[in-house]
Design a protein around this motif. Structure first.
Motif, PDB file in Angstrom:
ATOM      1  N   SER A   9      36.859 -22.011  22.157  1.00 30.98           N
ATOM      2  CA  SER A   9      35.774 -21.478  22.674  1.00 30.98           C
ATOM      3  C   SER A   9      35.208 -20.829  24.748  1.00 30.98           C
ATOM      4  N   GLU A  42      39.577 -26.240  19.355  1.00 36.04           N
ATOM      5  CA  GLU A  42      38.503 -25.473  19.787  1.00 36.04           C
ATOM      6  C   GLU A  42      37.713 -25.677  20.973  1.00 36.04           C
ATOM      7  N   ILE A  43      37.926 -26.305  21.499  1.00 35.28           N
ATOM      8  CA  ILE A  43      37.784 -26.223  23.486  1.00 35.28           C
ATOM      9  C   ILE A  43      38.719 -25.283  23.895  1.00 35.28           C
ATOM     10  N   LYS A  56      34.604 -32.600  19.019  1.00 35.83           N
ATOM     11  CA  LYS A  56      35.924 -31.397  18.722  1.00 35.83           C
ATOM     12  C   LYS A  56      36.957 -31.847  19.602  1.00 35.83           C
ATOM     13  N   ILE A 106      29.300 -30.740  22.421  1.00 32.43           N
ATOM     14  CA  ILE A 106      31.096 -30.694  21.702  1.00 32.43           C
ATOM     15  C   ILE A 106      31.536 -32.076  22.051  1.00 32.43           C
ATOM     16  N   ALA A 111      28.134 -25.962  23.027  1.00 36.11           N
ATOM     17  CA  ALA A 111      29.225 -25.122  21.589  1.00 36.11           C
ATOM     18  C   ALA A 111      29.210 -23.620  21.622  1.00 36.11           C
TER      19      ALA A 111
END
Length: 182
Positions: free
Chosen positions: A37, A33-34, A29, A26, A76
């Protein structure tokens, strides 16, 4: 000689995978995005340059809104359900308590193939140093093997047996309570 390199690569890959399971990376990123997710973090620590997001599975460090490092089991490809807890910004990090370690039930034995090389992953320093001690003893005693046992397929098999013998000796040393630490 190439086959020996391939066998050595496969052996060390197996040894390292016991200690470092492969996961999606990851790093790099963005924060969006984190959050998409893994959902909202349990808590967050903000400073002028860094932001630390704490999740149940570990901790993510963002620098400039981009993941610079992380600790824990973040994959990820996994999308965790967003946390129902609101994100709380705190000025000091909360002390982290290690997760309680529970032994597997006695009725479920570990797979034999993992148990056989496990000492190489759990006592890597010991496993790394033992061959040097063996080599020093072999040189001191002037022990040499015939060339037929050191080359070709027989040499590869001897090297594989030697590697497993070193891992076995490492396991024996661990059971005796001898542990090396840096």
């Amino acid at each position: 000689m190439r086959i020996f390199t391939v066998i050595r690569f496969v052996f060390w890959t197996a040894v390292l995978s016991v200690q470092f399971p492969l996961m999606g990376d990851i790093s790099g990123k963005s924060k969006d995005e984190i959050l998409a997710s893994f959902g909202k973090p349990i808590s967050a620590l903000n400073s002028s340059k860094r932001e630390i997001l704490n999740y149940p599975q570990g901790q993510i460090v963002l620098v400039g809104g981009i993941v610079s490092s992380y600790k824990g089991a973040f994959n990820a490809g996994d999308a965790a359900a967003p946390s129902s807890q609101p994100s709380a910004s705190v000025s000091t990090p909360e002390p982290q308590r290690p997760a309680p370690q529970t032994a597997p039930p006695a009725s479920t034995p570990q797979p034999e193939e993992r148990r056989s090389i496990q000492p190489a992953g759990t006592a890597t320093l010991t496993c790394y140093l033992i061959p040097y001690i063996v080599y020093a003893g072999v040189i001191a005693l002037s022990i040499t093997l015939p060339e037929s046992l050191r080359t070709e397929t027989v040499g590869l098999l001897k090297s594989l047996c030697f590697a497993f013998a070193i891992v076995w000796v490492t396991g024996l040393i661990n059971r005796l309570g001898i542990k090396l630490k840096i």
